[in-house]
Design a protein around this motif. Structure first.
Motif, short mmCIF file in Angstrom:
data_model
loop_
_atom_site.label_atom_id
_atom_site.label_comp_id
_atom_site.label_asym_id
_atom_site.label_seq_id
_atom_site.Cartn_x
_atom_site.Cartn_y
_atom_site.Cartn_z
N LYS A 39 60.62 34.31 31.76
CA LYS A 39 59.38 34.08 31.00
C LYS A 39 58.71 32.83 31.56
CE LYS A 39 60.83 34.03 26.68
NZ LYS A 39 60.71 33.95 25.21
N LEU A 41 55.67 30.05 30.74
CA LEU A 41 54.68 29.45 29.84
C LEU A 41 53.96 28.33 30.58
CD1 LEU A 41 57.08 28.90 26.79
CD2 LEU A 41 55.67 30.92 27.22
N GLU A 54 47.65 35.11 32.60
CA GLU A 54 48.07 36.12 31.62
C GLU A 54 48.13 37.51 32.24
OE1 GLU A 54 45.18 34.98 28.64
OE2 GLU A 54 46.72 33.86 27.53
N ARG A 59 52.17 33.18 30.00
CA ARG A 59 51.57 32.94 28.69
C ARG A 59 51.00 31.53 28.62
NH1 ARG A 59 56.28 33.97 24.96
NH2 ARG A 59 55.01 32.71 23.55
N GLU A 87 60.59 28.65 21.89
CA GLU A 87 60.66 29.62 22.98
C GLU A 87 61.95 29.54 23.79
OE1 GLU A 87 58.55 31.98 23.55
OE2 GLU A 87 56.93 31.38 22.19
#
Length: 398
Positions: A39, A41, A54, A59, A87
């Motif tokens: 992931k 961020l 995105e 994100r 997160e």
């Protein structure tokens, strides 16, 4: 095979995502993490590149990360602590000094590994400024965007050489691919810039915003000296926005008029299609008066198969190989630049083409986005392994 550990979540912190090399690198690394199943961020104020983040599966965590106000920085630290815990962030990567303070505080509070990228050689004329810059060296590891920047970080901050890793900035080899640039794109640019279809002079491109240290004035002076020696054999194309520096643009126009170079130097403004610009040119130049920490305008043309003349200082000493992929000329020395331009003319079309092919092969090997992303992910893996064993990154080297 994945470089990263399972369930890896990266948090990058950068002021904004408007435009620029550091911002592009942030997007590229986020994409690389997502491609490996992790992931990604990005804590930032936002900007025009946020949509790209995105679209790539990353994100956005919006906050005033660009602020240097101490109270806002403290607020950002609290926001980042909450984000890291919510997160389950595995590693924090800071890409600029002001947000690095908030990111470092949050990483310490949550005992999360922290790395930072030194994207430039920051000037420090006082001990306070040196302290401010040093925040980038307080994590588990420092990434420098060239060997030149790495040497500066080690010398400036006195940290162990093994704690600083040089990872050159990457060039998008899909965008900067001659085979993907249509003849129509090059033709459209030729017409827009007023370059004659049968132009026989050496077309020399200097890409960079109109600011004194980028060396446009030096390039004009070098062309003037070349003209004094013989008929002008060069057409100089200055591509870049003045960003409101009307005075400097007027100064350049005056220099051109004074030297009688109206037919030999063109101020063509901002260019949105740099791959086509490099193909239109026969040669690119990067005459920066101050050392470049990386200098993409010396690397991108090489990826496109064009030889380069660059100033003989900073990271361009790494990216340009004299006599093989281009030439290096003494910084700020108009006579040396006139000689280098003359050498490029004398090399002939075949000689320049051979140099361009060598430049392309070397630049594609060393300066691809894929190579940059892979090296960055290996740094993350090294830091995580060191944390897991309880050893420092110095003990875990290799």
């Amino acid at each position: 095979m994945s470089i990263l550990p399972d369930e890896f979540t990266l948090l990058q912190v950068t002021p904004e995502l408007e435009t620029g090399g550091a911002e592009q690198t942030t997007i590229d690394v986020a994409h690389g993490v997502v491609a490996q199943g992790g992931k990604a961020l990005v804590a930032t104020r936002g900007g025009r590149m946020a949509a790209r983040l995105e679209a790539d599966g990353g994100r956005l965590a919006q906050m005033p990360a660009q602020s240097k106000n101490p109270l806002i920085m403290l607020g950002n630290a609290a926001r980042l602590i909450d984000l890291i815990r919510r997160e389950k962030v595995t590693l924090v990567h800071a890409r600029s000094r002001a947000p690095a303070f908030s990111a470092l505080w949050a990483a310490h509070a949550t005992r999360t590994p922290f790395v930072a990228t030194y994207h430039g050689v920051y000037n420090a004329k006082s001990s306070l400024k040196r302290w401010y810059n040093a925040v980038m060296t307080k994590g588990d590891l420092v990434i420098a965007n060239s060997e030149y920047t790495r040497a500066h970080v080690i010398a400036e901050h006195g940290i162990h050489p093994d704690k600083v890793v040089a990872i050159p900035r990457g060039v998008d080899l899909t965008r900067f691919e001659p085979g993907f640039v249509s003849a129509d794109r090059v033709e459209a640019l030729r017409k827009a810039w007023g370059v004659a279809p049968d132009e026989r002079r050496l077309k020399v491109l200097l890409a960079g915003r109109l600011t004194r240290w980028k060396g446009q004035g030096l390039a004009i002076e070098a062309v003037a000296r070349l003209k004094a020696l013989s008929d002008t054999r060069v057409l100089l194309l200055l591509a870049g926005d003045d960003q409101g520096r009307k005075g400097y643009r007027a100064e350049l126009e005056h220099m051109i008029a004074q030297a009688g170079l109206q037919d030999s130097v063109k101020l063509v403004g901002h260019c949105d299609d740099m791959p086509a610009a490099y193909l239109l040119a026969d040669l690119a130049i990067a005459p920066s008066l101050e050392p470049e920490a990386f200098g993409r305008t010396a690397v991108e043309p090489q990826v496109m198969g064009r030889p380069v003349i660059a100033a003989d200082h900073g990271a361009t000493r790494e990216t340009v190989v004299p006599g093989e992929t281009g030439w290096l000329a003494a910084p700020g020395d108009a006579e040396a630049w006139a000689q280098a331009l003359n050498d490029a003319c004398e090399a002939g079309a075949a000689g320049r083409q051979a140099m361009g092919m060598a430049a392309r092969a070397r630049a594609r090997r060393l300066y691809s986005v894929d190579a940059m992303v892979e090296a960055t992910l290996k740094v993350y893996a090294r830091v995580m392994a060191a944390r897991k064993t309880g050893a420092g990154v110095l003990e875990s080297k290799g």
